[in-house]
Scaffold this active site. Structure first.
Site, PDB file in Angstrom:
ATOM      1  N   ASP A   1     -28.957  35.188 -18.391  1.00  0.00           N
ATOM      2  CA  ASP A   1     -28.159  34.302 -17.439  1.00  0.00           C
ATOM      3  C   ASP A   1     -28.090  32.352 -17.787  1.00  0.00           C
TER       4      ASP A   1
ATOM      5  N   CYS B   1     -27.074  56.885   0.421  1.00  0.00           N
ATOM      6  CA  CYS B   1     -28.165  56.162   1.200  1.00  0.00           C
ATOM      7  C   CYS B   1     -28.038  54.980   0.953  1.00  0.00           C
TER       8      CYS B   1
ATOM      9  N   CYS C   1     -30.990  49.671   2.222  1.00  0.00           N
ATOM     10  CA  CYS C   1     -31.358  48.052   1.296  1.00  0.00           C
ATOM     11  C   CYS C   1     -29.997  47.506   2.036  1.00  0.00           C
TER      12      CYS C   1
ATOM     13  N   CYS D   1     -31.493  44.823   4.667  1.00  0.00           N
ATOM     14  CA  CYS D   1     -31.053  43.059   4.684  1.00  0.00           C
ATOM     15  C   CYS D   1     -31.307  42.593   5.913  1.00  0.00           C
TER      16      CYS D   1
ATOM     17  N   CYS E   1     -36.243  36.721  -2.276  1.00  0.00           N
ATOM     18  CA  CYS E   1     -36.242  37.505  -1.554  1.00  0.00           C
ATOM     19  C   CYS E   1     -36.344  38.856  -2.242  1.00  0.00           C
TER      20      CYS E   1
ATOM     21  N   CYS F   1     -34.274  43.949  -0.401  1.00  0.00           N
ATOM     22  CA  CYS F   1     -33.562  45.657  -0.306  1.00  0.00           C
ATOM     23  C   CYS F   1     -33.828  45.468  -2.031  1.00  0.00           C
TER      24      CYS F   1
ATOM     25  N   CYS G   1     -35.887  50.184  -1.680  1.00  0.00           N
ATOM     26  CA  CYS G   1     -34.545  51.198  -2.636  1.00  0.00           C
ATOM     27  C   CYS G   1     -35.862  52.419  -3.271  1.00  0.00           C
TER      28      CYS G   1
HETATM   29  C1  B12 Z   1     -25.369  33.901  -9.211  1.00  0.00           C
HETATM   30  C2  B12 Z   1     -26.965  35.221  -9.204  1.00  0.00           C
HETATM   31  C3  B12 Z   1     -27.473  35.429  -8.377  1.00  0.00           C
HETATM   32  C4  B12 Z   1     -27.103  35.078  -6.542  1.00  0.00           C
HETATM   33  C5  B12 Z   1     -25.638  36.181  -5.746  1.00  0.00           C
HETATM   34  C6  B12 Z   1     -26.044  37.323  -6.646  1.00  0.00           C
HETATM   35  C7  B12 Z   1     -25.288  38.614  -6.489  1.00  0.00           C
HETATM   36  N1  B12 Z   1     -25.940  39.293  -5.908  1.00  0.00           N
HETATM   37  O1  B12 Z   1     -24.210  38.432  -6.994  1.00  0.00           O
HETATM   38  C8  B12 Z   1     -28.057  35.254  -5.745  1.00  0.00           C
HETATM   39  C9  B12 Z   1     -29.030  33.980  -6.151  1.00  0.00           C
HETATM   40  C10 B12 Z   1     -28.095  35.548  -4.313  1.00  0.00           C
HETATM   41  C11 B12 Z   1     -28.723  36.085  -6.915  1.00  0.00           C
HETATM   42  C12 B12 Z   1     -30.049  36.269  -6.492  1.00  0.00           C
HETATM   43  C13 B12 Z   1     -31.258  37.670  -6.857  1.00  0.00           C
HETATM   44  N2  B12 Z   1     -30.920  37.260  -8.319  1.00  0.00           N
HETATM   45 CO1  B12 Z   1     -29.495  37.013  -9.632  1.00  0.00          CO
HETATM   46  N3  B12 Z   1     -27.482  35.838 -11.178  1.00  0.00           N
HETATM   47  C14 B12 Z   1     -27.041  35.682 -10.398  1.00  0.00           C
HETATM   48  C15 B12 Z   1     -26.010  35.498 -11.612  1.00  0.00           C
HETATM   49  C16 B12 Z   1     -26.380  33.848 -12.423  1.00  0.00           C
HETATM   50  C17 B12 Z   1     -24.453  35.448 -11.414  1.00  0.00           C
HETATM   51  C18 B12 Z   1     -23.767  37.044 -10.643  1.00  0.00           C
HETATM   52  C19 B12 Z   1     -22.639  37.102 -10.582  1.00  0.00           C
HETATM   53  O2  B12 Z   1     -21.935  37.381 -11.732  1.00  0.00           O
HETATM   54  N4  B12 Z   1     -22.666  37.524  -9.857  1.00  0.00           N
HETATM   55  C20 B12 Z   1     -21.224  38.159  -9.357  1.00  0.00           C
HETATM   56  C21 B12 Z   1     -21.518  39.473  -8.356  1.00  0.00           C
HETATM   57  C22 B12 Z   1     -19.757  39.863  -8.078  1.00  0.00           C
HETATM   58  O3  B12 Z   1     -21.727  40.005 -10.095  1.00  0.00           O
HETATM   59  P1  B12 Z   1     -22.381  41.282 -10.494  1.00  0.00           P
HETATM   60  O4  B12 Z   1     -23.983  41.174  -8.845  1.00  0.00           O
HETATM   61  O5  B12 Z   1     -23.041  40.742 -10.937  1.00  0.00           O
HETATM   62  O6  B12 Z   1     -21.800  42.781 -10.193  1.00  0.00           O
HETATM   63  C23 B12 Z   1     -20.628  42.733 -11.142  1.00  0.00           C
HETATM   64  C24 B12 Z   1     -21.300  43.954 -11.461  1.00  0.00           C
HETATM   65  O7  B12 Z   1     -21.968  44.724 -11.067  1.00  0.00           O
HETATM   66  C25 B12 Z   1     -20.255  45.194 -11.131  1.00  0.00           C
HETATM   67  N5  B12 Z   1     -20.035  45.823 -10.175  1.00  0.00           N
HETATM   68  C26 B12 Z   1     -20.712  46.056  -8.981  1.00  0.00           C
HETATM   69  N6  B12 Z   1     -20.532  46.875  -8.108  1.00  0.00           N
HETATM   70  C27 B12 Z   1     -20.515  48.197  -8.474  1.00  0.00           C
HETATM   71  C28 B12 Z   1     -20.896  48.748  -8.578  1.00  0.00           C
HETATM   72  C29 B12 Z   1     -19.826  49.643  -9.844  1.00  0.00           C
HETATM   73  C30 B12 Z   1     -20.259  51.852  -9.382  1.00  0.00           C
HETATM   74  C31 B12 Z   1     -19.752  49.299 -10.783  1.00  0.00           C
HETATM   75  C32 B12 Z   1     -19.208  50.072 -11.824  1.00  0.00           C
HETATM   76  C33 B12 Z   1     -19.534  47.972 -10.684  1.00  0.00           C
HETATM   77  C34 B12 Z   1     -20.146  47.175 -10.215  1.00  0.00           C
HETATM   78  O8  B12 Z   1     -19.276  43.818 -10.349  1.00  0.00           O
HETATM   79  C35 B12 Z   1     -19.477  42.545 -10.455  1.00  0.00           C
HETATM   80  C36 B12 Z   1     -19.111  41.344 -11.905  1.00  0.00           C
HETATM   81  O9  B12 Z   1     -18.834  42.620 -12.551  1.00  0.00           O
HETATM   82  C37 B12 Z   1     -26.684  36.645 -12.386  1.00  0.00           C
HETATM   83  C38 B12 Z   1     -26.625  36.232 -13.939  1.00  0.00           C
HETATM   84  C39 B12 Z   1     -25.406  36.743 -15.121  1.00  0.00           C
HETATM   85  N7  B12 Z   1     -24.753  35.886 -15.594  1.00  0.00           N
HETATM   86  O10 B12 Z   1     -24.786  37.402 -14.282  1.00  0.00           O
HETATM   87  C40 B12 Z   1     -28.042  36.615 -12.091  1.00  0.00           C
HETATM   88  C41 B12 Z   1     -28.961  38.091 -12.095  1.00  0.00           C
HETATM   89  C42 B12 Z   1     -27.633  39.115 -11.014  1.00  0.00           C
HETATM   90  N8  B12 Z   1     -29.701  38.046 -10.976  1.00  0.00           N
HETATM   91  C43 B12 Z   1     -31.341  39.109 -11.126  1.00  0.00           C
HETATM   92  C44 B12 Z   1     -32.305  38.873 -10.250  1.00  0.00           C
HETATM   93  C45 B12 Z   1     -33.211  39.184 -11.052  1.00  0.00           C
HETATM   94  C46 B12 Z   1     -32.540  37.992  -8.637  1.00  0.00           C
HETATM   95  C47 B12 Z   1     -33.229  38.315  -7.656  1.00  0.00           C
HETATM   96  C48 B12 Z   1     -33.962  39.766  -7.972  1.00  0.00           C
HETATM   97  C49 B12 Z   1     -33.533  36.784  -8.158  1.00  0.00           C
HETATM   98  C50 B12 Z   1     -34.810  36.689  -6.345  1.00  0.00           C
HETATM   99  N9  B12 Z   1     -35.499  37.573  -5.930  1.00  0.00           N
HETATM  100  O11 B12 Z   1     -34.483  36.657  -5.825  1.00  0.00           O
HETATM  101  C51 B12 Z   1     -32.029  38.631  -6.405  1.00  0.00           C
HETATM  102  C52 B12 Z   1     -31.194  39.929  -5.536  1.00  0.00           C
HETATM  103  C53 B12 Z   1     -30.659  39.470  -5.245  1.00  0.00           C
HETATM  104  C54 B12 Z   1     -29.263  40.823  -4.864  1.00  0.00           C
HETATM  105  N10 B12 Z   1     -29.451  41.675  -4.062  1.00  0.00           N
HETATM  106  O12 B12 Z   1     -28.811  41.375  -6.165  1.00  0.00           O
HETATM  107  C55 B12 Z   1     -30.867  39.064 -12.907  1.00  0.00           C
HETATM  108  C56 B12 Z   1     -30.302  40.546 -11.719  1.00  0.00           C
HETATM  109  C57 B12 Z   1     -31.267  42.599 -12.447  1.00  0.00           C
HETATM  110  C58 B12 Z   1     -30.735  43.436 -12.342  1.00  0.00           C
HETATM  111  N11 B12 Z   1     -31.809  44.615 -12.714  1.00  0.00           N
HETATM  112  O13 B12 Z   1     -29.878  43.557 -11.226  1.00  0.00           O
HETATM  113  C59 B12 Z   1     -30.048  38.360 -13.262  1.00  0.00           C
HETATM  114  C60 B12 Z   1     -28.738  39.766 -14.246  1.00  0.00           C
HETATM  115  C61 B12 Z   1     -30.445  38.055 -14.244  1.00  0.00           C
HETATM  116  C62 B12 Z   1     -31.253  38.074 -15.530  1.00  0.00           C
HETATM  117  N12 B12 Z   1     -30.124  38.254 -16.714  1.00  0.00           N
HETATM  118  O14 B12 Z   1     -31.784  39.362 -15.260  1.00  0.00           O
HETATM  119  N13 B12 Z   1     -28.128  35.746  -7.813  1.00  0.00           N
HETATM  120  S1  SF4 Z   2     -29.729  50.844  -3.864  1.00  0.00           S
HETATM  121 FE1  SF4 Z   2     -31.659  51.724  -3.194  1.00  0.00          FE
HETATM  122  S2  SF4 Z   2     -31.577  51.841  -1.270  1.00  0.00           S
HETATM  123 FE2  SF4 Z   2     -29.372  50.828  -1.624  1.00  0.00          FE
HETATM  124  S3  SF4 Z   2     -28.423  53.136  -0.881  1.00  0.00           S
HETATM  125 FE3  SF4 Z   2     -28.853  52.557  -3.933  1.00  0.00          FE
HETATM  126  S4  SF4 Z   2     -30.410  53.809  -3.757  1.00  0.00           S
HETATM  127 FE4  SF4 Z   2     -30.453  53.471  -1.567  1.00  0.00          FE
HETATM  128  S1  SF4 Z   3     -32.136  39.181  -1.569  1.00  0.00           S
HETATM  129 FE1  SF4 Z   3     -30.898  41.072  -0.038  1.00  0.00          FE
HETATM  130  S2  SF4 Z   3     -32.342  41.980   1.503  1.00  0.00           S
HETATM  131 FE2  SF4 Z   3     -32.937  38.980   0.808  1.00  0.00          FE
HETATM  132  S3  SF4 Z   3     -31.228  38.846   1.457  1.00  0.00           S
HETATM  133 FE3  SF4 Z   3     -30.435  38.658  -0.032  1.00  0.00          FE
HETATM  134  S4  SF4 Z   3     -29.207  40.336  -0.039  1.00  0.00           S
HETATM  135 FE4  SF4 Z   3     -30.643  40.645   2.532  1.00  0.00          FE
END
Ligand code: B12
Ligand code: SF4
Ligand code: SF4
Length: 313
Positions: free
Chosen positions: A135, A193, A196, A200, A242, A245, A249
């Site tokens: 990160d 499924c 999530c 949300c 939060c 979601c 799961c």
């Molecule tokens: C910005 C960010 C956030 C933002 C936006 C999150 C989001 N979902 O985009 C916010 C502040 C909301 C956030 C929240 C959280 N975050 Co955050 N966050 C980041 C950060 C810095 C960048 C993520 C990013 O680029 N988002 C933009 C989206 C488009 O990218 P992405 O989610 O990474 O998805 C990529 C792939 O998954 C792919 N993809 C998406 N869908 C699909 C489907 C298929 C089939 C395929 C093949 C690929 C694919 O496409 C995307 C681009 O390549 C990363 C660290 C990093 N450098 O990556 C941590 C990171 C994602 N966060 C993390 C965590 C732990 C959290 C939280 C749990 C914290 C909390 N409890 O509040 C929550 C989870 C919320 C959630 N459901 O995502 C972890 C995730 C671990 C994991 N197991 O996934 C990371 C990786 C940090 C780390 N080093 O551990 N986060």
């Molecule tokens: S991420 Fe987990 S809760 Fe969400 S659709 Fe997939 S299996 Fe169901």
């Molecule tokens: S962390 Fe997940 S459940 Fe919570 S508000 Fe964001 S997307 Fe919704």
């Protein structure tokens, strides 16, 4: 006479690296080539273009680095991805702090362990050029961890391992050597499924990913301004982050609890309350919170979040 440039042509032993990683205490390790399929980049670019990043404008920069890790580590060839499980009991608290932020800041814990792995690799391969990340740089960590076979990307957008669930942090080492790569990609296990998406409270999840403009996690951690009414109305007990979601799961039911004691709930998160926060001077806050993920939000933001939740009672 100029010295000829040394050609680095190392291949690291993937089995050895994974053994090192598990010995150090990582919960999983996968290795992939340092490039991403176009669809991962496109997903990210569309997400930004649609404004789903809210005010996280730093995500709009350095797209070139996200596409090419050689801008971080010259001639990068391999990414060693690791995960650390932080799963812990999710009790219904009046003032909820997300599981990821209850113990020591994961950036510190992850980097300490990655540094051990780095030094073991340097010992084994003295000419290797490598850097550790968690990160901490424009690296699409979930996409690489997916490519390295560490899980699938769920509808909640998290990396989910079918047996270890999603309460895991991701870290990586980018290096300039080749390796044998994991080809055991775990494809989508969500199937029909959508628990999530339905759970949300703000409707932030869709096929386009997560909309940070609505997300409680974003607004209680990252948003430095007042939380907009739409989300504020839907917050119940979340003062920081939060987990909804992920909690709902099916892949997070009956998964192992973390073995990393430093990630379990401890001070200052353990006994945090509004009164304590309000009595702290800024320097006391810094001293007490600097090693906690809560520090990121800052004292003013935490107080505002507490007040918002308290007003719901
Ligand atoms: C910005 C960010 C956030 C933002 C936006 C999150 C989001 N979902 O985009 C916010 C502040 C909301 C956030 C929240 C959280 N975050 Co955050 N966050 C980041 C950060 C810095 C960048 C993520 C990013 O680029 N988002 C933009 C989206 C488009 O990218 P992405 O989610 O990474 O998805 C990529 C792939 O998954 C792919 N993809 C998406 N869908 C699909 C489907 C298929 C089939 C395929 C093949 C690929 C694919 O496409 C995307 C681009 O390549 C990363 C660290 C990093 N450098 O990556 C941590 C990171 C994602 N966060 C993390 C965590 C732990 C959290 C939280 C749990 C914290 C909390 N409890 O509040 C929550 C989870 C919320 C959630 N459901 O995502 C972890 C995730 C671990 C994991 N197991 O996934 C990371 C990786 C940090 C780390 N080093 O551990 N986060
Ligand atoms: S991420 Fe987990 S809760 Fe969400 S659709 Fe997939 S299996 Fe169901
Ligand atoms: S962390 Fe997940 S459940 Fe919570 S508000 Fe964001 S997307 Fe919704």
């Amino acid at each position: 006479m100029t010295k000829p440039t040394k050609t680095i042509n190392i291949k690291i032993d993937s089995k050895l690296v994974k053994n090192f990683a598990l010995e150090i205490g990582f919960d999983n390790c996968g290795i992939c080539e340092a490039n991403l399929p176009n669809k991962s980049i496109l997903f990210f670019e569309n997400w930004i273009a649609a404004g789903k990043n809210a005010e996280m404008t730093y995500l709009e920069r350095n797209i070139d680095i996200r596409k090419d890790t050689s801008l971080l580590v010259p001639n990068s060839k391999t990414i060693i991805c690791v995960t650390l499980n932080y799963h812990q009991v999710s009790d219904e608290k009046e003032f909820y702090i997300s599981k990821y932020a209850r113990g020591k800041d994961y950036h510190i814990v992850m980097k300490e362990k990655l540094a051990i792995l780095e030094s073991k690799l340097k010992q084994e391969y003295p000419d290797l050029n490598l850097r550790i990340f968690t990160d901490s740089a424009p690296v699409l960590e979930r996409a690489y961890a997916f490519k390295a076979g560490l899980g699938f990307i769920g509808k909640n957008t998290c990396l989910i391992h079918p047996k270890l669930g999603s309460f895991s942090f991701i870290g990586e080492i980018i290096c300039n050597a080749e390796a044998d790569y994991d080809d055991n990609i775990i494809t989508d296990h969500c199937e029909t499924c959508d628990l999530c998406v339905k759970a949300c409270p703000v409707g932030a999840l869709s096929i386009f990913g997560l909309d940070a403009n609505k997300c409680i996690s974003y607004h209680t951690i990252e948003n430095k301004n007042e939380i907009p009414e739409y989300t504020a109305k839907r917050i119940t007990n979340q003062v920081f982050g939060c987990d909804i979601c992920q909690d709902v799961c099916p892949y997070n039911q009956n998964i192992p609890l973390t073995k990393h004691e430093e990630l379990l709930e401890s001070e200052p998160a353990k006994s945090l309350n509004l009164n304590k926060l309000e009595l702290l001077t800024n320097s006391q806050f810094k001293k007490q919170f600097i090693s906690s993920s809560l520090y990121r939000a800052g004292k003013r933001k935490l107080i505002a979040n507490y007040k918002l939740v308290a007003a719901k009672k």
